[in-house]
Motif scaffolding. Structure first.
Motif, PDB file in Angstrom:
ATOM      1  N   GLY A 430     133.547  74.291 -18.742  1.00  0.00           N
ATOM      2  CA  GLY A 430     134.562  74.273 -17.693  1.00  0.00           C
ATOM      3  C   GLY A 430     135.984  74.283 -18.210  1.00  0.00           C
ATOM      4  O   GLY A 430     136.928  74.524 -17.447  1.00  0.00           O
ATOM      5  N   LEU A 431     136.156  74.059 -19.511  1.00  0.00           N
ATOM      6  CA  LEU A 431     137.495  74.021 -20.099  1.00  0.00           C
ATOM      7  C   LEU A 431     137.991  75.395 -20.522  1.00  0.00           C
ATOM      8  O   LEU A 431     139.154  75.538 -20.892  1.00  0.00           O
ATOM      9  CB  LEU A 431     137.490  73.098 -21.330  1.00  0.00           C
ATOM     10  CG  LEU A 431     137.110  71.637 -21.103  1.00  0.00           C
ATOM     11  CD1 LEU A 431     136.935  70.925 -22.436  1.00  0.00           C
ATOM     12  CD2 LEU A 431     138.157  70.929 -20.260  1.00  0.00           C
ATOM     13  N   TYR A 432     137.108  76.408 -20.474  1.00  0.00           N
ATOM     14  CA  TYR A 432     137.438  77.699 -21.071  1.00  0.00           C
ATOM     15  C   TYR A 432     137.204  78.841 -20.089  1.00  0.00           C
ATOM     16  O   TYR A 432     136.433  78.708 -19.137  1.00  0.00           O
ATOM     17  CB  TYR A 432     136.598  77.900 -22.345  1.00  0.00           C
ATOM     18  CG  TYR A 432     136.802  76.797 -23.355  1.00  0.00           C
ATOM     19  CD1 TYR A 432     137.883  76.819 -24.219  1.00  0.00           C
ATOM     20  CD2 TYR A 432     135.929  75.710 -23.402  1.00  0.00           C
ATOM     21  CE1 TYR A 432     138.085  75.793 -25.147  1.00  0.00           C
ATOM     22  CE2 TYR A 432     136.125  74.674 -24.314  1.00  0.00           C
ATOM     23  CZ  TYR A 432     137.198  74.721 -25.181  1.00  0.00           C
ATOM     24  OH  TYR A 432     137.405  73.702 -26.072  1.00  0.00           O
ATOM     25  N   ARG A 435     134.816  84.453 -19.022  1.00  0.00           N
ATOM     26  CA  ARG A 435     134.458  85.663 -19.750  1.00  0.00           C
ATOM     27  C   ARG A 435     134.052  85.360 -21.188  1.00  0.00           C
ATOM     28  O   ARG A 435     133.050  85.866 -21.683  1.00  0.00           O
ATOM     29  CB  ARG A 435     135.642  86.636 -19.730  1.00  0.00           C
ATOM     30  CG  ARG A 435     135.416  87.937 -20.508  1.00  0.00           C
ATOM     31  CD  ARG A 435     136.635  88.844 -20.408  1.00  0.00           C
ATOM     32  NE  ARG A 435     137.834  88.150 -20.850  1.00  0.00           N
ATOM     33  CZ  ARG A 435     138.185  88.015 -22.137  1.00  0.00           C
ATOM     34  NH1 ARG A 435     137.408  88.499 -23.101  1.00  0.00           N
ATOM     35  NH2 ARG A 435     139.303  87.386 -22.468  1.00  0.00           N
ATOM     36  N   THR A 436     134.839  84.519 -21.873  1.00  0.00           N
ATOM     37  CA  THR A 436     134.518  84.208 -23.267  1.00  0.00           C
ATOM     38  C   THR A 436     133.285  83.320 -23.369  1.00  0.00           C
ATOM     39  O   THR A 436     132.504  83.441 -24.309  1.00  0.00           O
ATOM     40  CB  THR A 436     135.713  83.518 -23.939  1.00  0.00           C
ATOM     41  OG1 THR A 436     136.071  82.344 -23.176  1.00  0.00           O
ATOM     42  CG2 THR A 436     136.916  84.446 -23.987  1.00  0.00           C
ATOM     43  N   VAL A 437     133.119  82.423 -22.400  1.00  0.00           N
ATOM     44  CA  VAL A 437     131.927  81.561 -22.382  1.00  0.00           C
ATOM     45  C   VAL A 437     130.676  82.406 -22.199  1.00  0.00           C
ATOM     46  O   VAL A 437     129.676  82.236 -22.913  1.00  0.00           O
ATOM     47  CB  VAL A 437     132.045  80.521 -21.258  1.00  0.00           C
ATOM     48  CG1 VAL A 437     130.718  79.779 -21.075  1.00  0.00           C
ATOM     49  CG2 VAL A 437     133.163  79.528 -21.546  1.00  0.00           C
ATOM     50  N   LYS A 438     130.712  83.342 -21.256  1.00  0.00           N
ATOM     51  CA  LYS A 438     129.552  84.161 -20.941  1.00  0.00           C
ATOM     52  C   LYS A 438     129.098  84.982 -22.139  1.00  0.00           C
ATOM     53  O   LYS A 438     127.902  85.093 -22.417  1.00  0.00           O
ATOM     54  CB  LYS A 438     129.882  85.080 -19.765  1.00  0.00           C
ATOM     55  CG  LYS A 438     128.735  85.937 -19.294  1.00  0.00           C
ATOM     56  CD  LYS A 438     129.139  86.795 -18.098  1.00  0.00           C
ATOM     57  CE  LYS A 438     127.990  87.666 -17.639  1.00  0.00           C
ATOM     58  NZ  LYS A 438     128.388  88.533 -16.486  1.00  0.00           N
ATOM     59  N   SER A 439     130.048  85.561 -22.855  1.00  0.00           N
ATOM     60  CA  SER A 439     129.704  86.409 -24.000  1.00  0.00           C
ATOM     61  C   SER A 439     128.997  85.606 -25.089  1.00  0.00           C
ATOM     62  O   SER A 439     127.957  86.019 -25.616  1.00  0.00           O
ATOM     63  CB  SER A 439     130.975  87.057 -24.553  1.00  0.00           C
ATOM     64  OG  SER A 439     130.693  87.791 -25.720  1.00  0.00           O
TER      65      SER A 439
END
Length: 511
Positions: A430-432, A435-439
């Motif tokens: 939840g802090l980020y 898009r970057t989390v999903k990848s």
């Protein structure tokens, strides 16, 4: 109780309560407990007859709403409850009440409910669907710095000509810190035969009416923002995991496979978060909790392995019409082992150890779980998380070096380290940016799935070999399954190096 009139005004009143179940002969022991001697007021007793209403297709229950009219003597109260966020073991739910004159609900009063809740309210008529008939006794207590209402409910829930007994103690926080609620429950559970209860009377009525089994619940990711401190983040994640661990008790006790699986996942996530924050926690205390979680995890793991073997591996190894006799022989033997594992797990879950673990871990997390009073207590989680996750990621990289040369034991260690990293990373997503989390998660899950395939194949081979050693007539069937499992293992290993490279190349979202 105040009613929130519309969106934009103060939020709905929320009740925070903890439920514990007790056996038929324990009520007198509860009433003799020393904490009740310090009650602020004499106990109150009432006879409550509550009728629950729903649409013909039970749409209210399915959307997490509960509409009821409760009769106490000549008085009647209409209540609407909404399911709240389960960020902790103690449940918090929106609740609105109105005095009414009839035994049937006045739907016009629902116009006062916030639109955010009423979006889930289905159109159509409502009708009575089940009734709870409860003898209610309440004590108001001062415990530490909190005011708590302790309620004993005894009676039945009736639906469709059947009934189930109700014997539960509810602790409702009226004022003060939620940690006091867990402390009180833990003090009483130490000397009384109390165990966790999570199902509401409405849920029991629904299951009695429909014949449905308890459903599994997933760990809910708690919200975290830039201002969330590391200690508050730890509390929130522990609370969410404990809520899922307890929430899956009814399903796991009935042997429902997904309930056992999700309970095991919650257990593993708890162990992962203890590892993630290990540098900030009192090592001796965290170690005690981790050891007990690991012990209970072994019981869950044994039942889960048997479920996978019977429900997934055997049907895939011997499709219908192919080697039916071998499949039947193995299935009969495997189901016997599965039944034994489920019985052993049920005995564990119904015992006092799990309740003591959950209550004590909750009380500790709600207190001051971080060791010392250093900057880490108030430091933002967004500053602490990258350091903690980097440390876990380094362990994964070390275990994955030369992945194509690793033994099965080493691959198993890599799988456990990767799973801990993923569960720990989930705490901080939840802090980020999404898009970057999903990848990153995509590559992590792909590698984890391949390692899981390899582990399942090895587990299947070990289980079937052990069965054939006990019963020689299973040897031919065991040989066929071992060959199938070996092909499955080799296929996954063939894809492992490429998946590892892709995972290594993926940029961690926390950096």
């Amino acid at each position: 109780m105040e009613v929130s009139m519309s969106e934009g005004k103060p939020p709905a009143p929320v009740e925070i309560e903890l439920k514990l179940l007790f056996p038929p002969d324990a009520r007198v022991l509860i009433e003799r407990h020393p904490v009740l001697k310090a009650a602020v007021l004499p106990p109150q007793a009432k006879h409550l007859v509550t009728t629950y209403y729903d649409t013909p297709d039970l749409a209210l229950s399915r959307t997490g709403l509960s509409l009821r009219v409760r009769r106490t003597g000549k008085d009647r109260v209409q209540t609407l409850k909404s399911q709240g966020a389960e960020d902790g073991l103690a449940s918090g739910r929106g609740e609105w009440e109105w005095p009414v004159k009839a035994d049937t609900p006045d739907l016009r009063l629902l116009a006062e409910i916030p639109a955010s809740v009423m979006r889930s309210f289905p159109a159509g008529d409502v009708k009575p669907v089940w009734v709870s008939d409860i003898h209610w006794t309440a004590w108001l207590l001062r415990y530490e710095s909190a005011t708590v209402e302790l309620v004993i409910d005894e009676g039945v829930v009736r639906a469709d000509g059947g009934e189930v007994p109700v014997r539960e103690m509810e602790l409702e926080l009226k004022e003060g810190p939620v940690g006091a609620l867990y402390g009180l429950a833990l003090e009483m559970q130490y000397t009384l035969p109390l165990r966790l209860g999570v199902e509401t009377k409405a849920a029991r009525g629904y299951r009695l009416l429909t014949g449905a089994l308890p459903e599994a619940v997933h760990v809910q990711k708690p919200a975290a923002g830039k201002k969330t401190t590391a200690q508050d983040g730890f509390r929130s994640v522990v609370g969410a995991c404990l809520s899922a661990l307890a929430g899956n008790l009814p399903a796991a006790e009935t042997g429902e496979p997904e309930g056992i699986h999700q309970m095991r996942v919650a257990n593993r996530r708890l162990r992962a978060v203890l590892r993630l924050f290990a540098d900030h926690l009192e090592a001796s205390v965290a170690g005690v909790f981790e050891d007990e979680l690991r012990r209970i995890g072994r019981e869950l793991g044994e039942a889960r392995d048997r479920d996978v073997f019977c429900l997934e591996t055997l049907p895939a190894t011997f499709p219908d019409g192919q080697s039916e006799e071998w499949r039947r022989l193995l299935m009969d033997a495997a189901m016997e082992k599965r039944t034994g594992a489920h019985e052993q797990l049920r005995e564990e879950l119904e015992g006092p150890a799990l309740t003591a673990l959950v209550l004590s871990l909750a009380a500790w997390a709600e207190g001051q779980p971080f060791s010392g009073a250093g900057a880490s207590v108030t430091e933002p989680l967004s500053d602490v998380a990258p350091v903690l996750l980097d440390k876990m990621a380094r362990r994964v990289r070390r275990r994955g070096r030369h992945i194509d040369r690793l033994s099965m034991e080493e691959l198993h260690s890599l799988r456990k380290a990767l799973k801990r990293l993923r569960y720990s990373a989930d705490c901080c997503t939840g802090l980020y940016p999404h898009r970057t989390v999903k990848s990153w998660l995509k590559h992590c899950r792909h590698l984890q799935a391949l390692l899981g395939e390899i582990n399942d194949a090895v587990v299947s081979q070990n289980l079937v070999v052990a069965m054939s050693e006990e019963r020689i007539e299973l040897a031919p069937a065991a040989g066929a399954l071992s060959l199938w499992s070996e092909k499955r293992r080799r296929k996954a290993i063939g894809k492992l190096s490429g998946a590892w490279d892709e995972f290594q190349d993926a940029t961690p979202f926390w950096r």
